[in-house]
Scaffold this active site. Structure first.
Site, PDB file in Angstrom:
ATOM      1  CD  GLN A 193      -2.721   1.509   0.407  1.00 46.66           C
ATOM      2  OE1 GLN A 193      -3.219   0.833  -0.388  1.00 46.66           O
ATOM      3  NE2 GLN A 193      -3.226   2.623   0.331  1.00 46.66           N
ATOM      4  CD  GLU A 194       2.800   3.570   3.812  1.00 43.00           C
ATOM      5  OE1 GLU A 194       2.890   4.536   3.021  1.00 43.00           O
ATOM      6  OE2 GLU A 194       1.913   3.671   4.841  1.00 43.00           O
ATOM      7  CB  SER A 195       6.608   1.776  -1.519  1.00 43.09           C
ATOM      8  OG  SER A 195       6.864   0.490  -1.258  1.00 43.09           O
ATOM      9  CE1 TYR A 207      -1.293   3.239   4.324  1.00 38.48           C
ATOM     10  CE2 TYR A 207      -2.147   2.180   6.388  1.00 38.48           C
ATOM     11  CZ  TYR A 207      -1.154   2.507   5.554  1.00 38.48           C
ATOM     12  OH  TYR A 207      -0.067   1.998   5.923  1.00 38.48           O
TER      13      TYR A 207
END
Length: 500
Positions: free
Chosen positions: A303-305, A430
């Site tokens: 999810q972050e990168s 998120y």
């Protein structure tokens, strides 16, 4: 089932030969007998044991009665109905509509879920907006025999005589979805809930249009028993609907669905095969070191990168886990672009964040709160929890708090909070995305297996297995202590969803 007969005999003798009361019989035997089938919307075996919406509901009902829940698995709905007719189970879970007329065979009780029959099709077809598009393309629709859908298709055929469909007695929803995914079936009708739970695993399947209205899903009680158990179940369901327990169950099983579309699913699939293997052991190592389910850690990283080691945001957040400079300094990370350091930092930071959530918050809500806090900050999460509480909602329940997080972007609300403005929609999305990514990773990787590999649904049975020529990812030797983690996701999340 001799226990049922003995318990009935005891109740008869104790009551002076009057007809046995089913509720009293259940409580005398100390066992509630239910029969069901494997389906992600009903019952399935997870990493930590049986789960599924109906199973969790039945377990709570058994606890309410003070008895043991005993589950018998059937091959399909025909067997469930036959066992109920023979009096060898107290309740049946079929996933069938509560609106169906069972005559004098069964009492039908809505379980708190609704669903509808939906038309699906392979992406290669022209878009289907309605029945006219099916007729124009001369498409045959496929459907499982043991389902809610046949009455609706019969009605469509009466209205449109050229409409044709084929039934399949040997297939369930998984088998139908697999065949639409492969293009063997151009179109089909499935249950909307089962599609929602499985859609991410079948990126070539598109939803077209609804074939029915929303229908309540039923628990079935044989009328050969008196209505005492049925009435108690109805009182129980009314009680947990009123106190919010039922809504919380619906959120746990369905609240995270719908965030991963066709492009996202294909891209994630590609990245699992091409990017994840180089970081797999790192996620495992730091998941184990920090008492985390490594698959949750990997889902956060994606999810972050998108598992890019050199990811950099315009605000200076960088690395695979997208750590801020201050966070990296706080946890002692020197190089945020080093994937090992980044994953170590993300694991340690998430563990700290999870520890900040009050211990009285129950799982899985505590994990959802920790994820939201990881994204938006603990202070903003606390602001949303206070807003929820001031509105008479439960500040310890994600189902309630996620409605108040988006309000932090509105002045009339954030002006009342301690930490002010926040882009409150972002943590809600998120959390939903990470839950969805986790579903896919849980399907592919079983913490209790030594060899993890992509799995596909068997074309005959619909069961998941490793393809015969599919290379497995390289793994290190299993550690007997690896399963003894202190933060493993609850069974509602931690298993393979689509084993129908």
């Amino acid at each position: 089932m001799s226990g049922i007969l003995l318990a009935m005999l005891w109740v008869v003798l104790a009551s002076g030969c009057t007809r046995p009361d089913t509720l009293a019989t259940v409580q005398a035997e100390g066992v509630l007998h239910v029969i069901t089938r494997n389906a992600p919307s009903i019952y399935y075996e997870g990493r930590e044991g049986p789960t599924g919406f109906d199973h969790e509901l039945a377990r709570r009902f058994a606890d309410h009665l003070g008895v043991e829940l005993r589950v018998r698995l059937a091959d399909g709905n025909s067997e469930i109905l036959r066992v109920l007719d023979d009096g060898y189970a107290h309740i049946g879970f079929t996933g069938l509509s509560a609106d169906r007329d069972w005559g004098d065979r069964f009492r039908s009780l809505a379980n708190g879920l609704t669903s509808e029959s939906v038309m699906i099709y392979h992406r290669g077809l022209e878009h289907l907006d309605g029945i006219e598009d099916l007729l124009e393309q001369d498409v045959v629709v496929h459907v499982a025999t043991e389902s809610n859908h046949l009455p609706h298709l019969e009605q469509l055929q009466l209205q449109h005589p050229a409409f044709t469909y084929r039934t399949h007695s040997g297939l369930d929803a998984a088998g139908i979805l697999e065949r639409v995914e492969s293009g063997e079936f151009p179109a089909a009708v499935v249950d909307a809930n089962e599609l929602a739970l499985n859609h991410v695993f079948y990126p070539n399947v598109k939803r077209a249009f609804s074939v029915s209205d929303q229908e309540a899903i039923a628990w079935l009680f044989p009328t050969s028993n008196d209505g005492s158990l049925y009435r108690e179940a109805r009182r129980f369901l009314e009680e947990i609907e009123h106190d919010g327990t039922l809504a919380n169950l619906r959120e746990r099983f369905y609240g995270h669905l719908g965030q991963l579309g066709y492009v996202g699913a294909l891209t994630f699939e590609e990245h699992i095969q091409e990017r994840l293997p180089q970081y797999l052991d790192i996620f495992r190592d730091y998941g184990e070191d920090n008492g985390l389910d490594w698959r949750l850690l990997a889902a956060i990283g994606y999810q972050e990168s998108n598992w890019r080691r050199d990811a950099v945001s315009p605000t200076g957040v960088r690395g695979l886990m997208m750590l801020t400079r201050s966070t990296a300094d706080h946890i002692g990370i020197d190089n945020r672009l080093n994937p090992r350091q980044s994953i170590e930092g993300g694991a340690r930071y998430f563990r700290q964040v999870h520890g900040m959530i009050p211990e009285h918050v129950q799982e899985p809500d505590r994990t959802w709160f920790a994820l939201a806090s990881y994204n938006v900050g603990f202070g903003h999460l606390e602001d949303a929890r206070r807003l929820a509480e001031s509105a008479g909602r439960n500040p310890d329940r994600w189902l309630d708090v996620k409605e108040f997080l988006p309000l932090l972007s509105q002045k009339e609300w954030y002006s009342k909070t301690r930490h002010g403005y926040a882009r409150g929609h972002e943590p809600v999305i998120y959390v939903q995305n990470i839950r969805r990514y986790y579903d896919v990773l849980a399907r592919r990787y079983d913490l209790q297996s030594e060899a993890e590999a992509p799995m596909v649904a068997d074309s005959g049975s619909g069961e998941l297995s490793i393809p015969p020529n599919q290379p497995t990812y390289q793994t290190r030797e299993s550690n007997p202590d690896e399963q003894e983690t202190s933060l493993v996701l609850p069974r509602e999340m931690g298993l393979t969803p689509p084993t129908l």
